[in-house]
Design an enzyme around this catalytic site. Structure first.
Site, PDB file in Angstrom:
ATOM      1  N   ASN A   9      73.602  39.620  37.517  1.00 17.88           N
ATOM      2  CA  ASN A   9      74.449  39.065  36.464  1.00 17.88           C
ATOM      3  C   ASN A   9      75.149  37.839  37.040  1.00 17.88           C
ATOM      4  O   ASN A   9      76.102  37.979  37.805  1.00 17.88           O
ATOM      5  CB  ASN A   9      75.468  40.121  36.013  1.00 17.88           C
ATOM      6  CG  ASN A   9      76.442  39.561  34.991  1.00 17.88           C
ATOM      7  OD1 ASN A   9      76.253  38.454  34.483  1.00 17.88           O
ATOM      8  ND2 ASN A   9      77.486  40.319  34.682  1.00 17.88           N
ATOM      9  N   LYS A  11      76.973  35.808  35.553  1.00 18.27           N
ATOM     10  CA  LYS A  11      78.244  35.490  34.871  1.00 18.27           C
ATOM     11  C   LYS A  11      78.253  33.999  34.527  1.00 18.27           C
ATOM     12  O   LYS A  11      77.226  33.478  34.106  1.00 18.27           O
ATOM     13  CB  LYS A  11      79.433  35.945  35.719  1.00 18.27           C
ATOM     14  CG  LYS A  11      79.263  37.409  36.156  1.00 18.27           C
ATOM     15  CD  LYS A  11      80.460  38.007  36.798  1.00 18.27           C
ATOM     16  CE  LYS A  11      80.175  39.463  37.160  1.00 18.27           C
ATOM     17  NZ  LYS A  11      81.334  40.151  37.694  1.00 18.27           N
ATOM     18  N   HIS A  96      79.986  44.541  28.960  1.00 20.69           N
ATOM     19  CA  HIS A  96      80.355  44.281  30.351  1.00 20.69           C
ATOM     20  C   HIS A  96      81.881  44.294  30.465  1.00 20.69           C
ATOM     21  O   HIS A  96      82.586  43.901  29.535  1.00 20.69           O
ATOM     22  CB  HIS A  96      79.795  42.932  30.819  1.00 20.69           C
ATOM     23  CG  HIS A  96      80.034  42.716  32.274  1.00 20.69           C
ATOM     24  ND1 HIS A  96      81.212  42.182  32.752  1.00 20.69           N
ATOM     25  CD2 HIS A  96      79.270  43.006  33.359  1.00 20.69           C
ATOM     26  CE1 HIS A  96      81.146  42.147  34.077  1.00 20.69           C
ATOM     27  NE2 HIS A  96      79.984  42.644  34.466  1.00 20.69           N
ATOM     28  N   GLU A  98      83.976  42.408  31.801  1.00 23.03           N
ATOM     29  CA  GLU A  98      84.681  41.147  31.505  1.00 23.03           C
ATOM     30  C   GLU A  98      84.715  40.880  30.007  1.00 23.03           C
ATOM     31  O   GLU A  98      85.661  40.288  29.493  1.00 23.03           O
ATOM     32  CB  GLU A  98      84.024  40.003  32.284  1.00 23.03           C
ATOM     33  CG  GLU A  98      84.414  40.066  33.759  1.00 23.03           C
ATOM     34  CD  GLU A  98      83.289  39.754  34.725  1.00 23.03           C
ATOM     35  OE1 GLU A  98      82.355  39.024  34.359  1.00 23.03           O
ATOM     36  OE2 GLU A  98      83.356  40.258  35.865  1.00 23.03           O
ATOM     37  N   GLU A 168      79.957  50.498  35.982  1.00 22.36           N
ATOM     38  CA  GLU A 168      80.626  49.481  36.794  1.00 22.36           C
ATOM     39  C   GLU A 168      82.125  49.745  36.788  1.00 22.36           C
ATOM     40  O   GLU A 168      82.825  49.355  35.841  1.00 22.36           O
ATOM     41  CB  GLU A 168      80.359  48.084  36.217  1.00 22.36           C
ATOM     42  CG  GLU A 168      78.919  47.658  36.296  1.00 22.36           C
ATOM     43  CD  GLU A 168      78.804  46.126  36.245  1.00 22.36           C
ATOM     44  OE1 GLU A 168      78.232  45.572  37.185  1.00 22.36           O
ATOM     45  OE2 GLU A 168      79.301  45.512  35.300  1.00 22.36           O
ATOM     46  N   GLY A 174      84.059  42.373  41.755  1.00 19.65           N
ATOM     47  CA  GLY A 174      84.576  41.133  42.329  1.00 19.65           C
ATOM     48  C   GLY A 174      85.728  41.336  43.287  1.00 19.65           C
ATOM     49  O   GLY A 174      86.417  40.391  43.655  1.00 19.65           O
ATOM     50  N   SER A 213      80.793  44.967  43.393  1.00 20.05           N
ATOM     51  CA  SER A 213      80.795  44.512  44.788  1.00 20.05           C
ATOM     52  C   SER A 213      79.571  44.976  45.581  1.00 20.05           C
ATOM     53  O   SER A 213      79.663  45.287  46.770  1.00 20.05           O
ATOM     54  CB  SER A 213      82.096  44.926  45.499  1.00 20.05           C
ATOM     55  OG  SER A 213      83.195  44.250  44.927  1.00 20.05           O
TER      56      SER A 213
HETATM   57  P1  13P Z   1      80.383  41.800  41.516  1.00 16.99           P
HETATM   58  O1  13P Z   1      79.064  42.207  42.120  1.00 16.99           O
HETATM   59  O2  13P Z   1      80.724  40.358  41.735  1.00 16.99           O
HETATM   60  O3  13P Z   1      81.481  42.748  41.906  1.00 16.99           O
HETATM   61  O4  13P Z   1      80.209  41.958  39.922  1.00 16.99           O
HETATM   62  C1  13P Z   1      79.695  43.122  39.425  1.00 16.99           C
HETATM   63  C2  13P Z   1      79.384  42.912  38.007  1.00 16.99           C
HETATM   64  O5  13P Z   1      80.266  42.763  37.185  1.00 16.99           O
HETATM   65  C3  13P Z   1      77.964  42.816  37.617  1.00 16.99           C
HETATM   66  O6  13P Z   1      77.810  42.875  36.241  1.00 16.99           O
END
Ligand code: 13P
Length: 253
Positions: A9, A11, A96, A98, A168, A174, A213
């Site tokens: 992903n 983002k 997701h 976010e 997640e 993150g 992460s």
């Molecule tokens: P990170 O791997 O940056 O923690 O993000 C995870 C994520 O949100 C994948 O969709």
């Protein structure tokens, strides 16, 4: 044992130019392999670039990070499931963290997006996960169960080809904090049993990915945890070199 699904992903990273460079580097270093599926979720503007680059690779799918639930209309800034599919998406992320926590997406909206994806015959990956406050309050199991049940409330007749699930934990995204393989397994096992209750043995086939992460160092340990069928990777998937390592992380088959 299911084939693992390794999903990137990006983002809001990698516009079309960077996406092309990434795909050239990644595909050159990643010969076709039949023992896993790779999904790349670029920003929507880079979807076509990724889809075209992967068009000769059945093992590498382009995905889209979000859709609107309507098919078309006056929804400035949004894209629909049929449009994403037309642009090359083979999977869509729904809910997701976010989207939920930065943009206020609700379980009811997630359910409408799952339905829209399903109507467009675009497989979707529903994301669930708890915040640190919910975790510390002991609410994780109830919360992810509710997110799962509410998210699928409008698509009761799912088959395994329609749907993937991603756990997640928000506190792991993150932050550099990763759920231990044992903790991830415990939630994946719970989600598996919920799926089984909801759709019977079809639920056994749904891949459940872990995200939060994940990096080149911890990927192998997570991937061998019971009921972890794949990984959904954010930050460590943006650069082709790091993604190449994660995509090739071993698991015996
Ligand atoms: P990170 O791997 O940056 O923690 O993000 C995870 C994520 O949100 C994948 O969709």
């Amino acid at each position: 044992m299911k084939h693992p699904v390794l999903a990137a992903n990006w983002k809001m990273n990698n516009g079309p130019t960077a996406a092309k460079t990434f795909m050239d580097t990644f595909l050159a270093g990643y010969p076709l392999r039949g023992d896993r599926t790779i999904i790349i979720f670029p920003p929507a503007v880079s979807l076509t670039t990724v889809a075209i680059a992967a068009s000769s690779r059945p093992d590498v799918l382009a995905g889209v990070q979000n859709i609107h639930w309507a098919e078309k209309g006056a929804f400035t800034g949004e894209i629909s499931a049929p449009m994403a599919k037309d642009a090359g998406a083979r999977v869509v992320l729904v809910g997701h963290s976010e989207r939920r926590h930065v943009f206020g997406e609700t379980d009811a909206q997630c359910a409408k997006k799952c339905l829209a994806a399903s109507r467009a015959k675009l497989p979707f990956m529903l994301c669930v996960g708890e915040t640190i406050e919910q975790r510390e309050a002991g609410e994780t199991k109830a919360l992810v169960t509710q997110q799962l049940r509410d998210g699928l409330s409008q698509t009761p007749n799912l088959i395994s080809a329609d749907f993937l699930l991603a756990y997640e934990p928000v506190w792991a995204i993150g932050t550099g904090l990763t759920a231990s393989a044992v903790d991830a397994s415990a939630i994946h096992t719970l989600l598996r049993s919920e799926l089984h209750q909801m759709i019977g043995t079809r639920g056994d086939e749904i891949p459940i990915l872990y995200g939060g992460s994940v990096n080149a160092t911890n990927a192998a340990g997570l991937l061998t945890a019971p009921e972890v069928d794949g990984l959904l990777v954010g930050g460590a998937s943006v650069e082709a070199s790091s993604w190449l390592t994660i995509a090739q992380t071993g698991r015996p088959h």
